[in-house]
Motif scaffolding. Structure first.
Motif, PDB file in Angstrom:
ATOM      1  N   GLU A   6       1.069   4.301  -2.711  1.00  0.00           N
ATOM      2  CA  GLU A   6       0.878   5.698  -2.322  1.00  0.00           C
ATOM      3  C   GLU A   6       2.089   6.552  -2.674  1.00  0.00           C
ATOM      4  N   GLN A  64       0.841  -1.201   0.000  1.00  0.00           N
ATOM      5  CA  GLN A  64       0.000   0.000   0.000  1.00  0.00           C
ATOM      6  C   GLN A  64       0.881   1.258   0.000  1.00  0.00           C
ATOM      7  N   THR A  65       1.960   1.214   0.817  1.00  0.00           N
ATOM      8  CA  THR A  65       2.898   2.352   0.853  1.00  0.00           C
ATOM      9  C   THR A  65       3.519   2.553  -0.527  1.00  0.00           C
ATOM     10  N   GLN A  82       2.134   7.499  -6.160  1.00  0.00           N
ATOM     11  CA  GLN A  82       1.114   8.505  -6.459  1.00  0.00           C
ATOM     12  C   GLN A  82       1.510   9.900  -5.985  1.00  0.00           C
ATOM     13  N   ILE A  83       2.327   9.962  -4.929  1.00  0.00           N
ATOM     14  CA  ILE A  83       2.738  11.263  -4.383  1.00  0.00           C
ATOM     15  C   ILE A  83       3.669  11.996  -5.350  1.00  0.00           C
TER      16      ILE A  83
END
Ligand SMILES: Nc1ncnc2c1ncn2[C@@H]1O[C@H](COP(=O)(O)OP(=O)(O)OP(=O)(O)O)[C@@H](O)[C@H]1O
Length: 288
Positions: A93, A89-90, A96-97
């Motif tokens: 994310e 999940q990290t 995406q950042i």
């Protein structure tokens, strides 16, 4: 991005690994309908082409978009427990950042439930040249080396990627030549963002050492069975035979410092690289 080529003969053998008994798998908001030789993520179909590589807990396959004909790398991460799921999940994310030319982007993703275990599927742009490590290995096999101009160009891109990561308050924390992809123009792309967190510890020196010496700084110590933990306490020794400029050797020594608190910050390193680039003789970059 690469355009569609002739359909790979491997396609017909297709993906024992990817076939999910033709059953639709639903998790979160993404419906993933898998049929023989293809997968669907976010309502887009992709054909399996061939296996690319394997990581510690992941498989990376080359897939082709059914509609756009582009190639993508599909990274499937096996999440063995909650911690593994959280790491995946990290990774999603973090992709995406960041929107930066030196950080690999994420095209799409989904979490798939397989036999009670979760798999994270990350659809990434396919970078044909592969990892920096594979490029260095080829050079070593040929008994060749990487021209200083190319070392500096790649190092500069890595530093730019790290700078943007640090500016957002993160550190990559798993920086190594296998986690840097190189595109056709030698633009490095940082990937494998699953270990990233808010601690600022990097090992950029080891990547530069590897580009210059074509092996990791502690590979020999490890091969001889000596203690790597002990070796990292001492300043790195640059072999006498090293033919790179004194400036680059000095940069290597100044970033290969065992205490992370004493390592220079990325802006300083980037300035040094730019300075060396402006001083470096305009030699032809060997294509590898
Ligand atoms: N987008 C891509 N394009 C081309 N090759 C890729 C791509 N992504 C991954 N690979 C290949 O797959 C290998 C493994 O990928 P990755 O490092 O993301 O997996 P991993 O399981 O996190 O690895 P590890 O934990 O061992 O570092 C890479 O070293 C590279 O050779």
């Amino acid at each position: 991005m690469l355009r569609r080529g002739p359909r790979s003969p491997l396609f017909s053998k297709a993906l024992k690994s990817l076939v999910l008994n033709n059953e639709p798998v639903r998790m979160g908001q993404t419906l993933c309908t898998c049929s023989r030789g293809s997968i669907t993520i976010d309502n887009k179909k992709y054909y399996f082409v061939q296996k690319l590589d394997e990581g510690g807990f992941s498989y990376v396959d080359l897939v082709e978009g059914a509609k756009d004909g582009h190639f993508y790398a599909l990274k499937r991460i096996l999440c063995h427990d909650r911690e593994g799921r959280q790491e995946a999940q990290t990774e999603v994310e973090m992709h995406q950042i960041f929107n930066h030319p030196n950080v690999l982007s994420l095209v799409a993703h989904t979490f798939v439930d397989r036999g009670g275990k979760t798999e994270a599927w990350l659809l990434l742009p396919y970078i044909r040249k592969g990892s920096l490590w594979s490029v260095l290995e080829k050079l070593r096999d040929k008994g060749s080396s990487m021209p200083e101009k190319q070392v500096l160009q790649i190092l500069r891109g890595i530093c730019s990627g790290l700078k943007t990561i640090h500016e957002k308050g993160y550190a990559h924390r798993d920086l190594k030549p296998t986690n840097v992809l190189l595109d056709e123009d030698d633009r490095p792309l940082l990937m494998d963002l699953g270990s990233m967190n808010r601690a600022r510890i990097e090992s950029l020196g080891c990547v530069l050492y590897c580009m210059m010496m074509l092996e990791g700084p502690y590979d020999m110590v490890f091969q001889k069975g000596d203690s790597v933990a002990l070796a990292v306490q001492n300043p790195v020794t640059i072999p006498q035979s090293c033919s790179y400029s004194e400036g680059l050797q000095m940069l290597l020594s100044s970033i290969m410092v065992s205490n992370p608190q004493e390592r220079p910050n990325i802006n300083w390193v980037l300035d040094q690289v730019q300075d060396l680039q402006s001083r470096s003789p305009n030699t032809q970059t060997n294509m590898v």
